[in-house]
Design a protein around this motif. Structure first.
Motif, PDB file in Angstrom:
ATOM      1  N   TYR A   1       0.845  -1.199   0.000  1.00  0.00           N
ATOM      2  CA  TYR A   1       0.000   0.000   0.000  1.00  0.00           C
ATOM      3  C   TYR A   1       0.876   1.244   0.000  1.00  0.00           C
ATOM      4  CZ  TYR A   1       1.194   1.311   4.719  1.00  0.00           C
ATOM      5  OH  TYR A   1       1.905   1.725   5.809  1.00  0.00           O
TER       6      TYR A   1
ATOM      7  N   PRO B   1       2.824  14.917  16.827  1.00  0.00           N
ATOM      8  CA  PRO B   1       4.126  15.183  16.195  1.00  0.00           C
ATOM      9  C   PRO B   1       4.257  14.392  14.899  1.00  0.00           C
ATOM     10  CG  PRO B   1       4.368  13.768  18.142  1.00  0.00           C
ATOM     11  CD  PRO B   1       2.915  14.089  18.025  1.00  0.00           C
TER      12      PRO B   1
ATOM     13  N   LEU C   1       5.721  11.845  12.226  1.00  0.00           N
ATOM     14  CA  LEU C   1       6.269  10.513  12.472  1.00  0.00           C
ATOM     15  C   LEU C   1       7.456  10.298  11.534  1.00  0.00           C
ATOM     16  CD1 LEU C   1       5.762   7.921  14.063  1.00  0.00           C
ATOM     17  CD2 LEU C   1       4.172   7.239  12.281  1.00  0.00           C
TER      18      LEU C   1
ATOM     19  N   SER D   1       7.941  -0.606  14.743  1.00  0.00           N
ATOM     20  CA  SER D   1       7.478  -1.733  13.914  1.00  0.00           C
ATOM     21  C   SER D   1       8.303  -3.000  14.072  1.00  0.00           C
ATOM     22  CB  SER D   1       7.541  -1.353  12.425  1.00  0.00           C
ATOM     23  OG  SER D   1       6.815  -0.197  12.183  1.00  0.00           O
TER      24      SER D   1
ATOM     25  N   ARG E   1       7.456  -5.457  16.951  1.00  0.00           N
ATOM     26  CA  ARG E   1       6.063  -5.926  16.844  1.00  0.00           C
ATOM     27  C   ARG E   1       5.925  -6.879  15.671  1.00  0.00           C
ATOM     28  NH1 ARG E   1       1.894  -1.750  19.300  1.00  0.00           N
ATOM     29  NH2 ARG E   1       0.537  -3.485  18.813  1.00  0.00           N
ATOM     30  N   ASN E   2       6.519  -6.520  14.545  1.00  0.00           N
ATOM     31  CA  ASN E   2       6.388  -7.361  13.355  1.00  0.00           C
ATOM     32  C   ASN E   2       7.103  -8.693  13.566  1.00  0.00           C
ATOM     33  OD1 ASN E   2       5.076  -5.179  12.315  1.00  0.00           O
ATOM     34  ND2 ASN E   2       6.609  -4.673  10.785  1.00  0.00           N
TER      35      ASN E   2
ATOM     36  N   PHE F   1       4.553   7.476   1.757  1.00  0.00           N
ATOM     37  CA  PHE F   1       5.047   6.166   2.174  1.00  0.00           C
ATOM     38  C   PHE F   1       4.635   5.113   1.164  1.00  0.00           C
ATOM     39  CE2 PHE F   1       4.191   8.193   6.425  1.00  0.00           C
ATOM     40  CZ  PHE F   1       5.500   8.237   6.868  1.00  0.00           C
TER      41      PHE F   1
ATOM     42  N   GLN G   1       4.763   0.836   1.410  1.00  0.00           N
ATOM     43  CA  GLN G   1       5.134  -0.237   2.343  1.00  0.00           C
ATOM     44  C   GLN G   1       4.573  -1.566   1.878  1.00  0.00           C
ATOM     45  OE1 GLN G   1       3.585   0.008   6.399  1.00  0.00           O
ATOM     46  NE2 GLN G   1       5.428  -0.966   7.200  1.00  0.00           N
TER      47      GLN G   1
ATOM     48  N   LEU H   1       3.840  -5.474   3.518  1.00  0.00           N
ATOM     49  CA  LEU H   1       3.784  -6.334   4.706  1.00  0.00           C
ATOM     50  C   LEU H   1       3.544  -7.743   4.210  1.00  0.00           C
ATOM     51  CD1 LEU H   1       1.145  -4.183   6.615  1.00  0.00           C
ATOM     52  CD2 LEU H   1       3.560  -4.299   7.234  1.00  0.00           C
TER      53      LEU H   1
ATOM     54  N   THR I   1      -1.833  -6.084  11.485  1.00  0.00           N
ATOM     55  CA  THR I   1      -0.818  -5.022  11.390  1.00  0.00           C
ATOM     56  C   THR I   1      -1.323  -3.900  10.492  1.00  0.00           C
ATOM     57  OG1 THR I   1       0.901  -6.686  11.690  1.00  0.00           O
ATOM     58  CG2 THR I   1       1.607  -4.556  10.835  1.00  0.00           C
TER      59      THR I   1
ATOM     60  N   ARG J   1      -3.869  -1.697  12.260  1.00  0.00           N
ATOM     61  CA  ARG J   1      -3.286  -0.679  13.148  1.00  0.00           C
ATOM     62  C   ARG J   1      -2.729   0.486  12.333  1.00  0.00           C
ATOM     63  NH1 ARG J   1      -0.558  -4.899  15.448  1.00  0.00           N
ATOM     64  NH2 ARG J   1       1.470  -4.058  14.845  1.00  0.00           N
ATOM     65  N   ILE J   2      -2.039   0.133  11.239  1.00  0.00           N
ATOM     66  CA  ILE J   2      -1.442   1.184  10.396  1.00  0.00           C
ATOM     67  C   ILE J   2      -2.559   2.045   9.797  1.00  0.00           C
ATOM     68  CG2 ILE J   2      -0.108   1.583   8.280  1.00  0.00           C
ATOM     69  CD1 ILE J   2       1.390  -1.066   8.921  1.00  0.00           C
TER      70      ILE J   2
ATOM     71  N   ARG K   1      -5.411   2.783  10.965  1.00  0.00           N
ATOM     72  CA  ARG K   1      -6.029   3.692  11.961  1.00  0.00           C
ATOM     73  C   ARG K   1      -5.069   4.773  12.438  1.00  0.00           C
ATOM     74  NH1 ARG K   1      -8.000  -1.338  13.400  1.00  0.00           N
ATOM     75  NH2 ARG K   1      -6.408  -1.674  14.979  1.00  0.00           N
TER      76      ARG K   1
ATOM     77  N   HIS L   1      -0.916   9.538   9.073  1.00  0.00           N
ATOM     78  CA  HIS L   1      -0.869   9.510   7.610  1.00  0.00           C
ATOM     79  C   HIS L   1      -2.282   9.360   7.071  1.00  0.00           C
ATOM     80  CE1 HIS L   1      -0.276   4.831   7.199  1.00  0.00           C
ATOM     81  NE2 HIS L   1      -1.073   5.123   8.194  1.00  0.00           N
TER      82      HIS L   1
ATOM     83  N   MET M   1      11.141  -5.206   9.459  1.00  0.00           N
ATOM     84  CA  MET M   1      10.793  -4.071   8.593  1.00  0.00           C
ATOM     85  C   MET M   1      12.089  -3.349   8.252  1.00  0.00           C
ATOM     86  SD  MET M   1       8.427  -2.651   6.862  1.00  0.00           S
ATOM     87  CE  MET M   1       7.199  -3.808   7.467  1.00  0.00           C
TER      88      MET M   1
HETATM   89  P1  FAD Z   1      -1.076   2.688  20.292  1.00  0.00           P
HETATM   90  O1  FAD Z   1       0.405   2.888  20.492  1.00  0.00           O
HETATM   91  O2  FAD Z   1      -1.880   1.996  21.363  1.00  0.00           O
HETATM   92  O3  FAD Z   1      -1.763   4.081  19.904  1.00  0.00           O
HETATM   93  C1  FAD Z   1      -3.197   4.209  19.695  1.00  0.00           C
HETATM   94  C2  FAD Z   1      -3.487   5.028  18.439  1.00  0.00           C
HETATM   95  O4  FAD Z   1      -2.823   6.282  18.507  1.00  0.00           O
HETATM   96  C3  FAD Z   1      -2.991   4.338  17.170  1.00  0.00           C
HETATM   97  O5  FAD Z   1      -3.872   4.642  16.100  1.00  0.00           O
HETATM   98  C4  FAD Z   1      -1.649   4.985  16.937  1.00  0.00           C
HETATM   99  O6  FAD Z   1      -1.306   4.925  15.560  1.00  0.00           O
HETATM  100  C5  FAD Z   1      -1.918   6.400  17.425  1.00  0.00           C
HETATM  101  N1  FAD Z   1      -0.707   7.035  17.964  1.00  0.00           N
HETATM  102  C6  FAD Z   1       0.299   6.433  18.634  1.00  0.00           C
HETATM  103  N2  FAD Z   1       1.230   7.336  18.963  1.00  0.00           N
HETATM  104  C7  FAD Z   1       0.783   8.540  18.525  1.00  0.00           C
HETATM  105  C8  FAD Z   1       1.291   9.857  18.565  1.00  0.00           C
HETATM  106  N3  FAD Z   1       2.484  10.134  19.139  1.00  0.00           N
HETATM  107  N4  FAD Z   1       0.575  10.813  17.995  1.00  0.00           N
HETATM  108  C9  FAD Z   1      -0.609  10.556  17.389  1.00  0.00           C
HETATM  109  N5  FAD Z   1      -1.150   9.330  17.312  1.00  0.00           N
HETATM  110  C10 FAD Z   1      -0.463   8.341  17.873  1.00  0.00           C
HETATM  111  N6  FAD Z   1       3.349  -0.543  13.201  1.00  0.00           N
HETATM  112  C11 FAD Z   1       3.677  -1.860  13.199  1.00  0.00           C
HETATM  113  O7  FAD Z   1       3.477  -2.539  14.214  1.00  0.00           O
HETATM  114  N7  FAD Z   1       4.229  -2.430  12.097  1.00  0.00           N
HETATM  115  C12 FAD Z   1       4.469  -1.745  10.940  1.00  0.00           C
HETATM  116  O8  FAD Z   1       4.987  -2.320   9.972  1.00  0.00           O
HETATM  117  C13 FAD Z   1       4.123  -0.371  10.912  1.00  0.00           C
HETATM  118  N8  FAD Z   1       4.313   0.377   9.805  1.00  0.00           N
HETATM  119  C14 FAD Z   1       3.899   1.676   9.776  1.00  0.00           C
HETATM  120  C15 FAD Z   1       3.998   2.403   8.587  1.00  0.00           C
HETATM  121  C16 FAD Z   1       3.560   3.708   8.530  1.00  0.00           C
HETATM  122  C17 FAD Z   1       3.688   4.472   7.218  1.00  0.00           C
HETATM  123  C18 FAD Z   1       3.000   4.324   9.683  1.00  0.00           C
HETATM  124  C19 FAD Z   1       2.514   5.740   9.605  1.00  0.00           C
HETATM  125  C20 FAD Z   1       2.879   3.627  10.868  1.00  0.00           C
HETATM  126  C21 FAD Z   1       3.333   2.296  10.930  1.00  0.00           C
HETATM  127  N9  FAD Z   1       3.230   1.549  12.100  1.00  0.00           N
HETATM  128  C22 FAD Z   1       3.559   0.212  12.099  1.00  0.00           C
HETATM  129  C23 FAD Z   1       2.761   2.146  13.361  1.00  0.00           C
HETATM  130  C24 FAD Z   1       1.275   1.813  13.556  1.00  0.00           C
HETATM  131  O9  FAD Z   1       0.487   2.658  12.759  1.00  0.00           O
HETATM  132  C25 FAD Z   1       0.875   1.973  15.026  1.00  0.00           C
HETATM  133  O10 FAD Z   1       1.119   3.272  15.464  1.00  0.00           O
HETATM  134  C26 FAD Z   1       1.640   1.018  15.939  1.00  0.00           C
HETATM  135  O11 FAD Z   1       1.611  -0.297  15.410  1.00  0.00           O
HETATM  136  C27 FAD Z   1       1.037   1.009  17.345  1.00  0.00           C
HETATM  137  O12 FAD Z   1      -0.298   0.560  17.231  1.00  0.00           O
HETATM  138  P2  FAD Z   1      -1.271   0.503  18.494  1.00  0.00           P
HETATM  139  O13 FAD Z   1      -2.646   0.159  18.030  1.00  0.00           O
HETATM  140  O14 FAD Z   1      -0.661  -0.347  19.572  1.00  0.00           O
HETATM  141  O15 FAD Z   1      -1.322   1.989  18.915  1.00  0.00           O
END
Ligand code: FAD
Length: 153
Positions: free
Chosen positions: A11, A23, A25, A34, A37-38, A54, A56, A58, A68, A71-72, A74, A78, A99
């Motif tokens: 994607y 802030p 990312l 990542s 977790r991955n 981006f 990516q 997976l 995974t 979560r990305i 939501r 981005h 990753m």
């Molecule tokens: P939590 O840490 O419990 O956070 C809850 C929500 O808040 C999530 O939607 C999270 O995205 C968001 N969040 C967390 N920190 C912040 C912050 N500082 N500011 C605003 N919002 C925040 N994760 C992976 O595990 N594997 C991957 O391969 C991966 N690839 C990614 C690629 C991209 C381009 C991006 C943007 C993110 C990626 N992530 C990846 C991170 C992923 O989107 C989640 O943030 C992460 O996995 C933690 O998920 P969580 O549900 O435990 O969120």
């Protein structure tokens, strides 16, 4: 890592700029979150960041890849997520990488070669094969840096 029931999601998305509450990312931050977790989930892949966008891939067991990606999807940091390919696959292209990632500029050789232009990087316009070629180039760069030539093509 298991090779049965392997799926791949490819994607692209647009990074959102930092706001008062969120802030921006950075790529190192994404990789830091990542990789462990991955690896725990048996998910591997590669991530390219270029020109505010981006790209990516997976790969791994279907349920883990979908979890995974969920979560990305939501993640509020981005937007404009577009799935380029979602498919069952026979083998991994990034078997040694929880990753791997790289930040490139639109003028970097690999980007220019695949995009065939020096305009804004637009991964949404890429075919799955071209997008994967670009991510394989990221993998090869990282593999070289790691001093491991096993997956160089
Ligand atoms: P939590 O840490 O419990 O956070 C809850 C929500 O808040 C999530 O939607 C999270 O995205 C968001 N969040 C967390 N920190 C912040 C912050 N500082 N500011 C605003 N919002 C925040 N994760 C992976 O595990 N594997 C991957 O391969 C991966 N690839 C990614 C690629 C991209 C381009 C991006 C943007 C993110 C990626 N992530 C990846 C991170 C992923 O989107 C989640 O943030 C992460 O996995 C933690 O998920 P969580 O549900 O435990 O969120």
């Amino acid at each position: 890592m298991s090779t049965g029931n392997l799926h791949r999601i490819l994607y692209c998305s647009d990074a959102l700029p930092a706001s008062a509450t969120t802030p921006a990312l950075s790529l190192p931050e994404i990789l830091r979150i990542s990789q462990p977790r991955n690896e725990a989930a048996g998910v591997t892949g590669a991530l390219l960041s270029c020109d505010g966008r981006f790209l990516q891939v997976l790969e791994g067991p279907m349920t883990k890849v979908l979890e995974t990606y969920g979560r990305i999807f939501r993640d509020p940091r981005h937007t404009e997520l577009k799935v380029i390919e979602a498919a069952r696959v026979g083998s991994r292209l990034f078997p040694n990488w929880g990753m791997c990632g790289a930040q490139l500029a639109p003028v970097d050789t690999e980007i220019v070669r695949v995009m065939a232009s020096r305009g804004r990087f637009n991964p949404a316009s890429l075919s799955p094969a071209k997008a994967l070629a670009l991510l394989a180039a990221v993998r090869n760069m990282q593999t070289k840096q790691r001093g491991d030539t096993e997956f160089l093509v």
